[in-house]
Each structure stands twice: as structure tokens, then as C-alpha cells.
Enzyme design. Structure first.
Site, PDB file in Angstrom:
ATOM      1  N   LYS A  10      -7.923  -1.205  -3.784  1.00  0.00           N
ATOM      2  CA  LYS A  10      -6.910  -1.380  -2.543  1.00  0.00           C
ATOM      3  C   LYS A  10      -7.739  -2.575  -1.520  1.00  0.00           C
ATOM      4  O   LYS A  10      -6.914  -3.025  -0.905  1.00  0.00           O
ATOM      5  CB  LYS A  10      -7.069   0.027  -1.637  1.00  0.00           C
ATOM      6  CG  LYS A  10      -5.921   0.858  -2.362  1.00  0.00           C
ATOM      7  CD  LYS A  10      -5.998   2.071  -1.782  1.00  0.00           C
ATOM      8  CE  LYS A  10      -4.744   2.995  -2.509  1.00  0.00           C
ATOM      9  NZ  LYS A  10      -4.826   3.284  -3.869  1.00  0.00           N
ATOM     10  N   GLU A  45      -8.126   0.193   8.485  1.00  0.00           N
ATOM     11  CA  GLU A  45      -7.313  -0.740   8.868  1.00  0.00           C
ATOM     12  C   GLU A  45      -6.497  -0.405  10.221  1.00  0.00           C
ATOM     13  O   GLU A  45      -6.614   0.929  10.226  1.00  0.00           O
ATOM     14  CB  GLU A  45      -6.173  -1.173   7.624  1.00  0.00           C
ATOM     15  CG  GLU A  45      -5.520   0.235   7.259  1.00  0.00           C
ATOM     16  CD  GLU A  45      -4.559  -0.224   6.077  1.00  0.00           C
ATOM     17  OE1 GLU A  45      -4.933  -1.216   5.474  1.00  0.00           O
ATOM     18  OE2 GLU A  45      -3.621   0.631   5.877  1.00  0.00           O
ATOM     19  N   GLU A  67       4.068  -0.938  -2.270  1.00  0.00           N
ATOM     20  CA  GLU A  67       4.225  -0.089  -1.039  1.00  0.00           C
ATOM     21  C   GLU A  67       4.110  -0.849   0.266  1.00  0.00           C
ATOM     22  O   GLU A  67       2.966  -1.651   0.335  1.00  0.00           O
ATOM     23  CB  GLU A  67       3.371   1.191  -1.065  1.00  0.00           C
ATOM     24  CG  GLU A  67       3.384   2.119  -2.315  1.00  0.00           C
ATOM     25  CD  GLU A  67       2.920   3.401  -2.127  1.00  0.00           C
ATOM     26  OE1 GLU A  67       2.040   3.577  -1.072  1.00  0.00           O
ATOM     27  OE2 GLU A  67       2.958   4.382  -2.735  1.00  0.00           O
ATOM     28  N   GLU A  73      -0.155  -1.357  -0.622  1.00  0.00           N
ATOM     29  CA  GLU A  73      -0.936  -1.409  -1.948  1.00  0.00           C
ATOM     30  C   GLU A  73       0.075  -1.368  -2.875  1.00  0.00           C
ATOM     31  O   GLU A  73       1.367  -1.436  -2.859  1.00  0.00           O
ATOM     32  CB  GLU A  73      -1.725   0.061  -1.972  1.00  0.00           C
ATOM     33  CG  GLU A  73      -0.612   1.158  -1.963  1.00  0.00           C
ATOM     34  CD  GLU A  73      -1.547   2.630  -2.175  1.00  0.00           C
ATOM     35  OE1 GLU A  73      -2.865   2.480  -1.813  1.00  0.00           O
ATOM     36  OE2 GLU A  73      -0.798   3.329  -2.261  1.00  0.00           O
ATOM     37  N   ASN A 114       0.744   0.169  -6.681  1.00  0.00           N
ATOM     38  CA  ASN A 114       0.496   1.353  -7.621  1.00  0.00           C
ATOM     39  C   ASN A 114       1.072   0.739  -9.096  1.00  0.00           C
ATOM     40  O   ASN A 114       2.201   0.791  -9.281  1.00  0.00           O
ATOM     41  CB  ASN A 114       1.084   2.595  -7.312  1.00  0.00           C
ATOM     42  CG  ASN A 114       0.534   3.491  -6.246  1.00  0.00           C
ATOM     43  OD1 ASN A 114      -0.384   3.230  -5.810  1.00  0.00           O
ATOM     44  ND2 ASN A 114       1.582   3.608  -5.037  1.00  0.00           N
ATOM     45  N   PHE A 159       0.750  25.327   5.874  1.00  0.00           N
ATOM     46  CA  PHE A 159       0.744  24.529   4.792  1.00  0.00           C
ATOM     47  C   PHE A 159      -0.561  24.791   3.799  1.00  0.00           C
ATOM     48  O   PHE A 159      -0.782  23.577   3.146  1.00  0.00           O
ATOM     49  CB  PHE A 159       1.118  22.973   4.746  1.00  0.00           C
ATOM     50  CG  PHE A 159       2.311  22.982   5.486  1.00  0.00           C
ATOM     51  CD1 PHE A 159       3.458  22.572   4.858  1.00  0.00           C
ATOM     52  CD2 PHE A 159       2.339  22.605   7.053  1.00  0.00           C
ATOM     53  CE1 PHE A 159       4.646  22.391   5.449  1.00  0.00           C
ATOM     54  CE2 PHE A 159       3.543  22.257   7.422  1.00  0.00           C
ATOM     55  CZ  PHE A 159       4.588  22.372   6.497  1.00  0.00           C
TER      56      PHE A 159
END
Length: 669
Positions: free
Chosen positions: A116, A200, A275, A292, A294, A352
Site C-alpha cells: 500500500k 494518511e 479502490e 489501493e 487489490n 457485533f
């Protein structure tokens, strides 16, 4: 074309690849760990090879074992799926050296785009907009604090080799960096073998939109439209759709052409995804930035397949075999709307938290495909199988397609109503609530949607008065049918006694008096002595799923007993319903309610996991919000904090112990 391929993966993606290979007449080889010995992908494949123990490092991440399995079975190519070895340059090179084809991009492209930090440098050098940030090595927490201050809060800390939502931390202030930097490094090392972290700028109110690419080894690259992936929780995608309700044809063209140019710069072929982070506040569509690339098949690829009509797995196999793409950019047309919901083994009612264990009952919706709608279920589990602590907690992907977005959303709600999962916690109710949410249906979504709309957690989808009344009618009907069955059994010893046709029903704090009259083909239900409602349906005691029509409204309801009550699940929430004869209901008002125990004096493990750190001891004073312990589950570190100030009375667990859900870790005075 290959005659035999090996799938270096597990679960639903392994099953997905096997289905396409079978359609193409290609034999398949499955690999498995001991935890997956009875898994569906093992049974589906023509051959299977055991890799090793359950931990991924000793099985699915061991490239040497994969290559040995290829040699033993004669597999000519390997499809890596997603995750595991799918983005490892070393794996692709090792296969090439062994004379085995890799069904994916070339190693140099994986190296260029898989890292990345390096991919952002390359994107910037190629003239692609990138999010402001620091792409160099960050040696320590103090360096991270300094850099974050220079970039400007809020910032995102990301593991360089990260993906799938792992190895990411959002920091709003210096304290967040101090608490999260080392944890981000550890997660990156544990999940990807790389502890480098970059920082970032975090763009507030962002939309996550990605472009699907497919290229061949002859220099042809096309984009297959976009996917909207903004509905996320902890940076893990939950809902994906294609196309995006935000993207215009002009935006699509600009994004697609930029993605193709970036891929062409690294000699890319096979399936890949660029993305982008897009500012939802800028309706011009010009504020999009490279995040990025993928270099693999994405989890959410089915929505692109449904709107384009292509089989991405088949194209990947054909490209790896050297075939050119059978179409060009001008042939790509988007038809209708597709939505994917990820069904996870996690409990939305408990924050969750991950849930593992046996699938006591697993009945996905019935699949369908015609000109007006599609219901597709991609899964790799089975009733009686286990959701393991060793791997991703995804149970299935539910995909619907329809001519319009609204129809595709409605199809999701209907399908989720009939998605039966028992034995573990799951997020089906939450997904249904998302599909019904007015903001989601309007398309005005950002990556902060879940945090913004459910700040106090999830407690079930709200039910309108019509649904509550319909469920009351259904519950009364279930009560009568159950008693009718009991009368049939009892009646064998003498005259048959019929239960009275009136019931008192309590649901959601409301009470209803419901009486039934039979007519040919159904029942007439009278609620609180009002007008009759026509009830048509069939149900027998023990039946888990009920489908009935009330005045033409079709209701799909999951039915279970909860002690003396009924638990009815529909439209994103479970409702406890009490059904009693009128005279019993009158007396039940005098019953004393049981008070739940006070658990505020305990620190309880909220999920099955490994206790990796304990920050306090007996006699220590703690303050509200203070980190007390760290529990690792599903490769994620979960920090447990004090709910209020107090003093530790007793320590009941030690670091290194595997804890069950609700296990006591600490006791307070």
C-alpha cells in the site's frame, strides 16, 4: 485450457471457483486444514488434499504445502481466491518456478500494487490523485504522533500489507495514536507478516467506491463499472451494490479510465480492483482519490457479475490460460441493480462481537433466477458444521438483482426474512434493518453510516403498527394451532376437546384480543373486536419458517419458542410474544417479574477469545474508560475498558488463557 486446477482457499470462495470450473469441464482439487475436513468445498471438489492443523500459518498460508499438493495431484494451475496467499508475490513466483500457472496477475504487478505504501507512490508518480499522508517508514509511536500532527487530525493508521478491514485504526487525537499504533503494527504482523504502518489524512463523510478491472495477457484491459461499498463497520464492508447511486456516467468513465491507466502502468492482467475514496459532498464527482489496488478477486465480485452478465472467475481462468478477453470496453453494459449483504457470525445485539460454534440450523433463502429478479447465495458452510475461531467469520453472501435499486433492496428484505441461522450469533436482523433504513434507501450514504445511525448500538429494526398487529395475529394463530395439536393427542383417550377461539396477545408493550372464525381456505381474525382480517397460510407445530398472507400482505416469519412465550423474527427484529387464554392473561398480571442479576461488578469476556493482556491487578484503582484487558478474537484485538470507577477485588483469568463468552475476567468491590 487447463484440465485440472487447485483452489488454494476455503469456504464460500472455494465453492464459488469449483462451480465455475465444473461448468467449464475442469477438474478441481481442494485443500483443507483439519478444521475443514468436512467442509463443503472438500466434498464438492474432485480431489482433496490435507494441508495441516487449523492455524492458517500451518495450512492455507504454507506455500510449499500448496505446491506439493499440485505436484501430487497433477494440477496445472492454482486459483488463490481472496485472502491467504492471493496477494503474495512470493507465492506467484514460486508457482511459476514450479511450472504451475497462477490464476491471477503477474508477480511484478502484485509487488507494485500489493504494497500500500509503494502503490501510493506509484499512483502519485503516475499523476493519480492520492490522499495526503506520510508514506515512509514510521519507526516508533513518538514518530507516529509527530507525523499525525503534521498531516492533521483525523488520520488513519493502516498496515502496509493490510486488507479486509484488518490492521486499521482511526485516530481523532494524539491519545488515539498512542493507544492504536502498536496494536496496528501487531495486527499487520499477525495477519499479513508485515508490521509496517503508514498514516494518511482521513476524509470525513467519504464514500468508498471501487472499479472492477479485467485484463488479458495481450494488453487488453477493461473496466466493468463500479461498486458502492460505503456501508462498513470497523472498515469491514457489510453491504455492496452495483452500480453506485452516487456515480454518474461521466464519473464512471473518468474513474474507469484512470483505473485502467494505473493497471496498464504495471502490466496488469486478470481480475483486479482499484479502490477509491470519494467526497460525497462534491457532486461534481471530481473529488476522488486512489486508496489501493487489490490484485485479486474481491469478496463482492458477484454484484458486478449480476449487472454485467460476466463470470469473473471464468474470465480469470481463461486469461491465465492465455486466452484474450472475448469483449472490449464498448461491449460492457450495466443492466439493473445488484446488492450483496455479508452474513457474518457476529452478534449485533452485543456490539457485533464475534460468535463461533456449531450451526445448529442453517437454511438460506431459496435461490431464484429469472428475467425479473435474482436471489443468489454464495456460501461454504452447512447445517451441523462449525464456524471456527481460526478463520474469517463470514457465513454467506446474499445477492439480489432486480431492474431497479428499490426492487433489489426489497428482494433483500424478503430473502433475509427467510434466512434461518441458529446456534451462533449472526447479523441477519441488522442487515434487514439496513435495507429498510430510509437513509440507505435514499442513497445518501457514507462510510460513517453505521456509526452515525446506530451510535448506541443495534437493538433491532423498528416495527410499525401494522407489522406489530400482524405478528400478534400470527402469534394467536400459532397458539391455537399448537393447542389443537395437543387436543388431537389428548383426544385419543376420550372425547376431543377444542380450545376456545379467542386469545389475549402481548407484544411490544401492547395488548390485543384476537378471535378467529374459520372459512374455507383460511381464517378470519378479529382484532380487539374490530373488522376481520383474512389470514391464509399453513403451519404445523415445530415448523421453523412460516409464510402467511394477512389481507394480502405476505409475511415471512421465523418461529421459535422462548419458554412460555413465542419468539417471532421478521423484518430485522425478534419479538417476544405472550399468547394466553383471556382468563389466564388476567391472572398473569399479578405475577412478579424476575429481576436480572447485577453484572456491573464484573469484567466479563464479551466473546470467545484469547486473553492477551491484563493491565491491572488486585487492589488497583481504575477509572471509567481505562483499558483493563485485551482479548484477541478472529485475528482482531479487542480492548476491554472499565465502565465506571472502582477497585479490583479479584482477578479470575490470566494472560494466555482461552476464554469462553461471558467468562469472568475481573471482579470489583
Amino acid at each position: 485450457m487447463f484440465s485440472k486446477i487447485l483452489i488454494a482457499n476455503r469456504g464460500e470462495i472455494a465453492c464459488r471457483v469449483i462451480r465455475t470450473a465444473r461448468k467449464m469441464g475442469i477438474k478441481t482439487v481442494a485443500v483443507y486444514s483439519d478444521a475443514d475436513a468436512r467442509a463443503p468445498h472438500v466434498r464438492m471438489a474432485d480431489e482433496s488434499v490435507r494441508l495441516g492443523p487449523p492455524p492458517a500459518a500451518e495450512s492455507y498460508l504454507n506455500a510449499e504445502l500448496i505446491i506439493t499438493a499440485c505436484r501430487e495431484t497433477g494440477a496445472e494451475a492454482v486459483h488463490p481466491g481472496y485472502g491467504f496467499l492471493s496477494e503474495r508475490e512470493s507465492f506467484a513466483r514460486a508457482l511459476a518456478e514450479a511450472g504451475i500457472a497462477f490464476i491471477g496477475p503477474p508477480p511484478n504487478a502484485i509487488a507494485a500494487m500489493g504494497d500500500k505504501i509503494e502503490s501510493k507512490k506509484l499512483a502519485k508518480a503516475s499523476g493519480v490523485n492520492v490522499v495526503p499522508g506520510f508514506l515512509g517508514d514510521i519507526a516508533s509511536t513518538e514518530d507516529a504522533v509527530r507525523i499525525a500532527g503534521e498531516v492533521g487530525y483525523p488520520v488513519m493508521m493502516k498496515a502496509s500489507a493490510g486488507g479486509g478491514g484488518k490492521g486499521m485504526r482511526l485516530a481523532w487525537a494524539e491519545q488515539d495514536v498512542r493507544e492504536g499504533f502498536e496494536a496496528t503494527k501487531r495486527e499487520g504482523l499477525a495477519s499479513f507478516g508485515d508490521d509496517r504502518v503508514f498514516i494518511e489524512k482521513f476524509i470525513e463523510s467519504p464514500r468508498h467506491i471501487e472499479i472492477q478491472l479485467i485484463g488479458d495477457q495481450h494488453g487488453n484491459i477493461v473496466y466493468l463499472g463500479e461498486r458502492e461499498c460505503s456501508i462498513q463497520r470497523r472498515h469491514q464492508k457489510v453491504v455492496e451494490e452495483a452500480p453506485s447511486p452516487f456515480v454518474t456516467p461521466e464519473m464512471r468513465k473518468a474513474m474507469g479510465e484512470q483505473a485502467v491507466a494505473l493497471a496498464r502502468a504495471v502490466g496488469y492482467y486478470s481480475a483486479g480492483t482499484v479502490e477509491l475514496i470519494v467526497s460525497g459532498a462534491d457532486t461534481s464527482g471530481k473529488s476522488f482519490y486512489f486508496l489501493e489496488m487489490n490484485t485479486r478477486l474481491q469478496v463482492e465480485h458477484p454484484v458486478t457479475e449480476e449487472v454485467t452478465g460476466v463470470d469473473l472467475v471464468e474470465l480469470m481462468i481463461r486469461v491465465a490460460a492465455g486466452e484474450p478477453l472475448p469483449f472490449g470496453q464498448e461491449d460492457v453494459k450495466l443492466n439493473g441493480w445488484a446488492i450483496e449483504n455479508r452474513v457474518y457470525a457476529e452478534d449485533p445485539y452485543r456490539g457485533f462481537l464475534p460468535s463461533t460454534g456449531r450451526l445448529v440450523r442453517y437454511q438460506p433463502p431459496r435461490e431464484a433466477r429469472d428475467a425479473d429478479h435474482v436471489v443468489r447465495v454464495d456460501d461454504g458452510v452447512f447445517e451441523g458444521g462449525e464456524v471456527s475461531i481460526f478463520y474469517d467469520p463470514m457465513i454467506a453472501k446474499l445477492v439480489t438483482w432486480a431492474p431497479t435499486r428499490e426492487a433489489a433492496i426489497d428482494a433483500q428484505v424478503d430473502a433475509l426474512d427467510s434466512f434461518v441461522v441458529e446456534g451462533i450469533g449472526h447479523n441477519v436482523d441488522f442487515l434487514s434493518a439496513l435495507m429498510q433504513h430510509p437513509r440507505f434507501r435514499s442513497g445518501a450514504i457514507t462510510t460513517g453510516f453505521i456509526a452515525e445511525e446506530y451510535p448506541e448500538g443495534f437493538h433491532g429494526a423498528p416495527a410499525d403498527a401494522r407489522l406489530i398487529e400482524d405478528l400478534a395475529v400470527i402469534a394467536a394463530w400459532l397458539g391455537v394451532e399448537t393447542e389443537m395439536r395437543a387436543c388431537d393427542v389428548s383426544g385419543q383417550l376420550g372425547a376431543r376437546m377444542l380450545p376456545p377461539p379467542i386469545r389475549s396477545v402481548r407484544i411490544g408493550g401492547e395488548s390485543f384480543a384476537i378471535q378467529f372464525d374459520a372459512f374455507e381456505g383460511g381464517l378470519m381474525a378479529y382484532v380487539n373486536e374490530g373488522e376481520g382480517r383474512e389470514l391464509i397460510g399453513r403451519w404445523q407445530p415445530g415448523q421453523r419458517l412460516l409464510k402467511a398472507s394477512i389481507d394480502g400482505r405476505v409475511r415471512t416469519v421465523q418461529v421459535a419458542r422462548a419458554g412460555r412465550q413465542w419468539r417471532l423474527t421478521a423484518h430485522g427484529a425478534s419479538h417476544k410474544v405472550e399468547v394466553l387464554p383471556p382468563h389466564v392473561a388476567e391472572l398473569s398480571r399479578h405475577m412478579i417479574e424476575k429481576v436480572p442479576p447485577d453484572l456491573s461488578k464484573f469484567l466479563i469476556c464479551p466473546m470467545p477469545g484469547l486473553l492477551t493482556a491484563l493491565n491491572v491487578g488486585e487492589g488497583d484503582k481504575v477509572e471509567a474508560g481505562q483499558p483493563l484487558a485485551v482479548v484477541e478474537a478472529m485475528k482482531m484485538e479487542n480492548i476491554l475498558r472499565a465502565e465506571k470507577a472502582g477497585v479490583v477485588k479479584k482477578v479470575d483469568a490470566k494472560p494466555g488463557e482461552s476464554l469462553a463468552v461471558d467468562a469472568v475476567i475481573l471482579e470489583f468491590e
